[in-house]
Scaffold this motif. Structure first.
Motif, PDB file in Angstrom:
ATOM      1  N   GLU A 260      -5.621  -9.644 104.299  1.00 35.25           N
ATOM      2  CA  GLU A 260      -4.739  -9.473 105.386  1.00 35.25           C
ATOM      3  C   GLU A 260      -3.195  -8.720 104.040  1.00 35.25           C
ATOM      4  O   GLU A 260      -2.811  -9.025 103.276  1.00 35.25           O
ATOM      5  CB  GLU A 260      -3.291 -11.027 105.391  1.00 35.25           C
ATOM      6  N   GLY A 261      -2.836  -7.363 104.440  1.00 35.19           N
ATOM      7  CA  GLY A 261      -2.337  -6.720 103.191  1.00 35.19           C
ATOM      8  C   GLY A 261      -2.804  -7.244 102.112  1.00 35.19           C
ATOM      9  O   GLY A 261      -3.814  -6.251 101.515  1.00 35.19           O
ATOM     10  N   ALA A 262      -1.957  -7.025 100.656  1.00 32.39           N
ATOM     11  CA  ALA A 262      -2.662  -7.164  99.603  1.00 32.39           C
ATOM     12  C   ALA A 262      -3.144  -8.677  99.271  1.00 32.39           C
ATOM     13  O   ALA A 262      -3.683  -8.692  97.916  1.00 32.39           O
ATOM     14  CB  ALA A 262      -1.237  -7.115  98.540  1.00 32.39           C
ATOM     15  N   LYS A 263      -3.343  -9.160  99.953  1.00 35.92           N
ATOM     16  CA  LYS A 263      -3.823 -10.849  99.683  1.00 35.92           C
ATOM     17  C   LYS A 263      -5.108 -10.771 100.220  1.00 35.92           C
ATOM     18  O   LYS A 263      -5.693 -10.122 101.142  1.00 35.92           O
ATOM     19  CB  LYS A 263      -2.959 -11.859 100.441  1.00 35.92           C
ATOM     20  N   LEU A 264      -6.000 -11.580  99.372  1.00 35.31           N
ATOM     21  CA  LEU A 264      -8.299 -11.620  99.302  1.00 35.31           C
ATOM     22  C   LEU A 264      -7.789 -12.644  99.778  1.00 35.31           C
ATOM     23  O   LEU A 264      -7.824 -12.870  98.604  1.00 35.31           O
ATOM     24  CB  LEU A 264      -8.688 -10.954  98.213  1.00 35.31           C
ATOM     25  N   ARG A 265      -9.007 -13.349 101.257  1.00 40.80           N
ATOM     26  CA  ARG A 265      -9.580 -14.981 100.289  1.00 40.80           C
ATOM     27  C   ARG A 265     -11.286 -14.253 100.264  1.00 40.80           C
ATOM     28  O   ARG A 265     -11.047 -13.446 101.422  1.00 40.80           O
ATOM     29  CB  ARG A 265      -9.370 -15.532 101.247  1.00 40.80           C
ATOM     30  N   THR A 266     -11.428 -15.182  99.882  1.00 41.01           N
ATOM     31  CA  THR A 266     -13.506 -14.848  99.724  1.00 41.01           C
ATOM     32  C   THR A 266     -14.129 -16.494 100.057  1.00 41.01           C
ATOM     33  O   THR A 266     -13.306 -16.791  98.649  1.00 41.01           O
ATOM     34  CB  THR A 266     -13.647 -14.321  98.619  1.00 41.01           C
TER      35      THR A 266
ATOM     36  N   THR B  97     -20.688 -10.417 104.726  1.00 47.71           N
ATOM     37  CA  THR B  97     -21.352  -8.708 103.609  1.00 47.71           C
ATOM     38  C   THR B  97     -22.583  -9.730 102.987  1.00 47.71           C
ATOM     39  O   THR B  97     -22.764 -10.670 102.718  1.00 47.71           O
ATOM     40  CB  THR B  97     -20.180  -8.317 102.927  1.00 47.71           C
ATOM     41  N   PHE B  98     -23.614  -8.445 103.817  1.00 47.53           N
ATOM     42  CA  PHE B  98     -24.934  -8.999 102.500  1.00 47.53           C
ATOM     43  C   PHE B  98     -25.764  -7.930 101.975  1.00 47.53           C
ATOM     44  O   PHE B  98     -24.977  -6.963 102.578  1.00 47.53           O
ATOM     45  CB  PHE B  98     -26.466  -9.501 103.737  1.00 47.53           C
TER      46      PHE B  98
ATOM     47  N   ARG C   9     -27.005 -11.323  97.916  1.00 46.56           N
ATOM     48  CA  ARG C   9     -26.129 -12.091  98.222  1.00 46.56           C
ATOM     49  C   ARG C   9     -25.269 -12.204  99.581  1.00 46.56           C
ATOM     50  O   ARG C   9     -25.698 -11.375  99.922  1.00 46.56           O
ATOM     51  CB  ARG C   9     -25.508 -11.481  97.208  1.00 46.56           C
ATOM     52  N   PHE C  10     -24.865 -12.792  99.964  1.00 46.17           N
ATOM     53  CA  PHE C  10     -23.562 -12.857 100.722  1.00 46.17           C
ATOM     54  C   PHE C  10     -21.286 -12.837 100.453  1.00 46.17           C
ATOM     55  O   PHE C  10     -21.686 -13.354  99.529  1.00 46.17           O
ATOM     56  CB  PHE C  10     -23.843 -14.003 101.842  1.00 46.17           C
ATOM     57  N   ALA C  11     -21.478 -12.458 100.955  1.00 44.06           N
ATOM     58  CA  ALA C  11     -19.800 -12.413 100.430  1.00 44.06           C
ATOM     59  C   ALA C  11     -19.252 -12.678 102.487  1.00 44.06           C
ATOM     60  O   ALA C  11     -18.372 -11.400 103.205  1.00 44.06           O
ATOM     61  CB  ALA C  11     -19.558 -10.749 100.012  1.00 44.06           C
ATOM     62  N   TYR C  12     -18.534 -13.695 102.629  1.00 44.85           N
ATOM     63  CA  TYR C  12     -17.727 -13.544 103.092  1.00 44.85           C
ATOM     64  C   TYR C  12     -15.534 -12.575 102.834  1.00 44.85           C
ATOM     65  O   TYR C  12     -15.381 -13.549 101.886  1.00 44.85           O
ATOM     66  CB  TYR C  12     -16.843 -15.003 104.504  1.00 44.85           C
TER      67      TYR C  12
END
Length: 234
Positions: free
Chosen positions: A43-49, A129-130, A36-39
């Motif tokens: 930013e603070g309490a915000k998450l983009r994935t 992440t891998f 698996r991978f994950a980008y």
């Protein structure tokens, strides 16, 4: 895709949609022995994935805001260097939230991995992440820190460029290397300083900035930065 970090940069250069990026990162992960991978961008309490994790695990992770306590994320942000991690090192006893996170991660095949963090703009952190269901990850092929940073930023800026495609004409889209040099210019770095932090030849840095100016119709680098900010490119 061959087993080299540089291939991620090449793939990002050629990608014109998220599907191509996801497919390329999946192949890269497999070539390095991961599943698996994950980008992530925090930013603070915000998450983009942007990832290939099971949808059920994504729902749990985002719904529980596990990125606040995820040891891979918190340790990578603290150290700001490529790290290997394993769930074997996380708390396995008690009733803590971290124990629950460990159990659920293993249940969904997230047991070990490698995380590459990079400082983003405005206090954000970007990381790639891998992950594997095996007990231990192999970090030996991630030793080139500079190349790892370039790979993460290539993905980061290609995703931003794709997202901005609806408001910026295609002929004006920046390549990942152009966007990377622009990012450092937006942070106040001049050409020699950008060359130093990216490992790119100063004349090539200037070439990328000149290309970006032409694409965004900017007369100067400060104007280039202002236009790019207006379009959400930096």
């Amino acid at each position: 895709m061959n087993g080299d970090l540089g291939s991620i940069i090449d793939m990002a250069e050629a990608a014109h949609d998220e599907r191509i990026i996801k497919s390329g990162l999946k192949r890269f992960a497999t070539s390095f022995g991961f599943e698996r991978f994950a980008y992530l961008q925090t930013e603070g309490a915000k998450l983009r994935t942007f990832n290939s994790y099971p949808e059920k695990w994504q729902d749990i992770y985002l719904g529980s805001q596990y990125f606040r306590i995820d040891p891979a994320v918190t340790e990578a942000k603290r150290r700001m260097e490529t790290i290997s991690w394993t769930a074997c090192d996380w708390p396995a006893r008690g009733t803590s939230e971290l124990k629950r996170f460990r159990e659920q991660a293993i249940e969904h095949g997230i047991r070990s991995g490698v995380t590459i963090p990079v400082n983003g703009s405005y206090g954000s952190a970007v990381m790639l992440t891998f992950a594997s269901s095996e007990k231990q990850a192999d970090i030996s092929r991630f030793q080139d820190r500079q190349k790892a940073i370039e790979a993460v930023m290539a993905i980061h800026y290609r995703l931003k460029i794709i997202a901005a495609a609806t408001i910026v004409a295609p002929k004006r889209l920046l390549s990942p290397r152009e966007a990377m040099c622009l990012m450092w210019a937006a942070k106040g770095k001049n050409v020699p300083e950008t060359a130093d932090v990216t490992g790119i030849n100063p004349r090539t840095v200037q070439h990328y900035l000149d290309n970006a100016r032409r694409k965004l119709d900017a007369a100067t680098v400060p104007q280039l930065v202002a236009i790019a900010k207006d379009h959400g490119l930096v």
